[in-house]
Design a protein around this motif. Structure first.
Motif: not given
Length: 671
Positions: A323-335, A100-111
């Protein structure tokens, strides 16, 4: 090759959850199973020895020893079976929580496009019901097949060791069952898959009808919606009947093969015993084994059904969210520097998965701090462009730059930290006003993992934002109307009492003509008699104001305090003056402003007034007493000028106030 738990949740297999974070528990299960298999076979040997050795020799001491061993094996086996069930439950529930935790996290990030074509009801059903069945399978995936297969093997080895011919013959029926039962089960699986599909359609149809209920009523399309729904449930009826028949067929077939075992033992075993080629104890052990073979065989078949059901459901769930998400939550090389806000679009286009072009060759340049207005007819793409900038939609062609950085390459953390987004249709989440107000701020804070964690807006900042949006007065009203629950706001009660005292001290004289402050030792002329007497708020419903005139315990209290008769006389005086002044006026509210009597009650009280011309107050029946007390309890001296409050009654009420407090604390604390 990537590990299963590194894959997106919809790519993980059902079996990947079996050992995920539960390896030590599964090992413990295996060890317990090895012990319990031995304990299941041991009673068979004990039975054989008792019949062949103990009964023949008449050795009671040996009989007692064998019986104790048998009892110990049964008790230990039962205890270990309980332990296995407990471990299965623990593993299954952990898996359910993880799914439930992993699927909920995945669903929230879907397009967002996913949610336009997916009913909320199907998402809820998947997370609440479907994965629960899958988790049940995960819990039993090791214990059930391993324990029962090992039990069957152990029984088979033991029986063949006792008598090879009888053992092989009695066990030969099970390979046939292994071929026939799965054939019947395959039909049950097919029907079950159709059942799940149609059940989902039924849930979607219900959700659609309820969501569009305004259209249904506006168009009068009740029969059309009923026709669609009835077609689905009629199909579901047929499928469920077929599915149930297949399931019963599996059980009947299984019972048939299990029942054949004892027949073979009695027939062939009896013949071998007549020929002197086996012993009576061995026949007893064989018959007992045939009975015990039923449970592991039955559990294996039930496990197979659970596995098939779980596989179908899991496939449905993972396919629904494939479906895959269209963005990354965070990245190492930020602005490196804060984004100032310049926006540039170059040949920007957005095409939906259906091929609809919502944006086409958009070119735009806005400098940081510059204000522009996008003007266009409905559907021209204004909101779509804004959502592309805010990374709610992933554009399909061209470039969209934020301070020279491509929006598609920025992380969600960088976007939400740089862009404030106000939806056309804002959504209010469950929780407090404060939690909704800080929703976006707290979301930004959640991304911060280093020491520079941004702080929440101060109380002054929150109040300022409420004032700017015109919500401050409404929020203040909500707060002032809130009823505090004892113990949930420690220290707040004392603050209110302190503020109340300071407010009265500072503004008491100035507001004396407008506010009647609470005072334990003074009568409140702008409050009803009953509120002056109780001087508190009923909590548990034992002493509600509107029914006190018929509350026997409260009436007894009035008698004890010598208050009942003065209140009855006051009610009599109020009634007499009301009838004398109003007479036969129309029953309209405007004529009853200076009396506690309501217009709709006037006829009833007129009858009571006629009775009082003949009967004194002290000789009235209980109903008449109730009416007079009710009138007296409502009396507000500052409002109902039809009579004046007698000083004696005022003094009695003030004395009764403290008496009621003491009486109530004794007879009904906390009321």
């Amino acid at each position: 090759m990537a590990k299963s738990n590194d894959l997106p949740v919809y790519k993980r297999s059902l079996f990947s959850w079996v050992f995920s974070g539960k390896f030590s528990l599964q090992i413990l299960l295996v060890l317990i199973i090895l012990v319990i298999v031995f304990l299941r076979v041991l009673p068979l040997e004990i039975q054989k020895r008792i019949v062949n050795d103990v009964l023949a020799l008449g050795n009671f001491r040996l009989l007692l020893i064998y019986c104790l061993i048998y009892l110990t094996a049964v008790l230990l086996s039962s205890a270990l079976k309980f332990a296995i069930n407990g471990l299965q439950t623990l593993i299954g529930q952990r898996a359910l929580t993880e799914m439930r935790r992993e699927m909920y996290c995945h669903i929230l990030r879907l397009p967002l496009s996913f949610f336009r074509k997916t009913q909320a009801g199907s998402v809820v059903a998947s997370l609440v019901n479907e994965v629960a069945v899958c988790a049940d399978f995960v819990g039993m995936a090791i214990a059930v097949p391993l324990s029962n297969i090992l039990t069957l093997i152990a029984f088979a080895v033991y029986l063949i060791w006792l008598n090879p011919l009888l053992g092989v013959t009695t066990l030969s029926i099970y390979p046939i069952a292994l071929f026939i039962v799965p054939l019947v089960q395959r039909g049950a699986n097919k029907a079950n898959k159709e059942r799940v599909d149609v059940s989902r359609k039924m849930a979607s149809q219900i959700t659609e009808s309820i969501s569009g209920i305004n259209e249904v009523h506006a168009q009068g399309s009740f029969q059309a919606e009923e026709k669609k729904y009835n077609a689905i449930i009629e199909r579901l009826l047929r499928i469920r009947i077929i599915w149930s028949l297949y399931r019963y067929g599996v059980k009947v077939t299984n019972n048939l093969f299990v029942g054949l075992g004892p027949v073979i033992v009695l027939l062939l075993g009896g013949y071998l015993m007549m020929q002197g080629k086996t012993e009576l104890g061995s026949i007893v052990a064989f018959l007992s084994a045939q009975e015990k073979l039923y449970d592991p065989w039955k559990e294996l078949l039930e496990f197979y059904q659970v596995y098939q059901d779980a596989s179908i459901r899991y496939k449905k769930v993972t396919t629904a969210f494939e479906e895959d998400t269209e963005f990354k939550l965070s990245r190492e090389q930020k602005v490196e520097t804060a984004i100032k806000g310049s926006i540039a679009a170059k040949d920007l286009a957005f095409v939906t998965s259906d091929g609809i072009r919502l944006l086409d060759q958009v070119n735009l340049s806005v400098n940081a701090g510059e204000h522009i207005a996008l003007v266009g007819y409905s559907g021209s793409g204004k909101s779509t462009l804004a959502k592309c900038i805010g990374q709610l939609y992933g554009y399909t062609e061209g470039e969209l730059l934020l301070d020279g950085h491509n929006v598609s390459e920025l992380s969600k953390e960088e976007i939400v930290s740089s862009i404030g987004f106000i939806s056309q249709d804002p959504f209010i989440f469950s929780g407090t006003v404060n939690e909704n107000l800080l929703y976006a701020s707290r979301a930004i804070i959640e991304y911060s993992v280093d020491e520079a964690v941004p702080s929440e807006p101060s109380l002054d900042d929150r109040i300022a934002s409420l004032q700017q949006t015109g919500l401050f007065v409404d929020i203040l009203r909500f707060g002032l109307n809130t009823v505090l629950v004892r113990g949930e706001h420690p220290g707040l009660e004392e603050k209110f009492l302190r503020v109340r005292g300071n407010f009265q001290k500072s503004f008491g004289k100035e507001l004396a003509k407008h506010v009647e402050f609470y005072n334990d030792n003074k009568y409140l002329y702008h409050s009803p008699v009953v509120e002056n007497l109780i001087f508190g708020t009923p909590i548990n419903g034992e002493f509600p104001f509107d029914t006190l005139a018929e509350n026997k315990r409260f009436l007894d209290f009035l008698d004890d305090c010598n208050l009942k008769l003065p209140l009855l006389e006051t009610g009599h005086e109020l009634l007499a003056q009301t009838v004398d002044i109003l007479g036969d006026v129309p029953r309209e509210k405007v004529f009853f402003t200076q009396t506690p009597l309501e217009p709709h009650e006037y006829e009833t009280y007129l009858d009571l007034a006629n009775i009082l011309k003949k009967v004194p107050v002290t000789r009235l029946d209980p109903e008449s007493n109730r009416l007079l007390l009710q009138l007296s309890f409502r009396f507000i001296p500052a409002l109902h000028k039809i009579i004046i409050l007698q000083p004696l009654l005022e003094k009695l009420i003030l004395n009764g106030r403290q008496a009621f407090r003491d009486w109530c604390s004794d007879v009904s604390p906390g009321a």
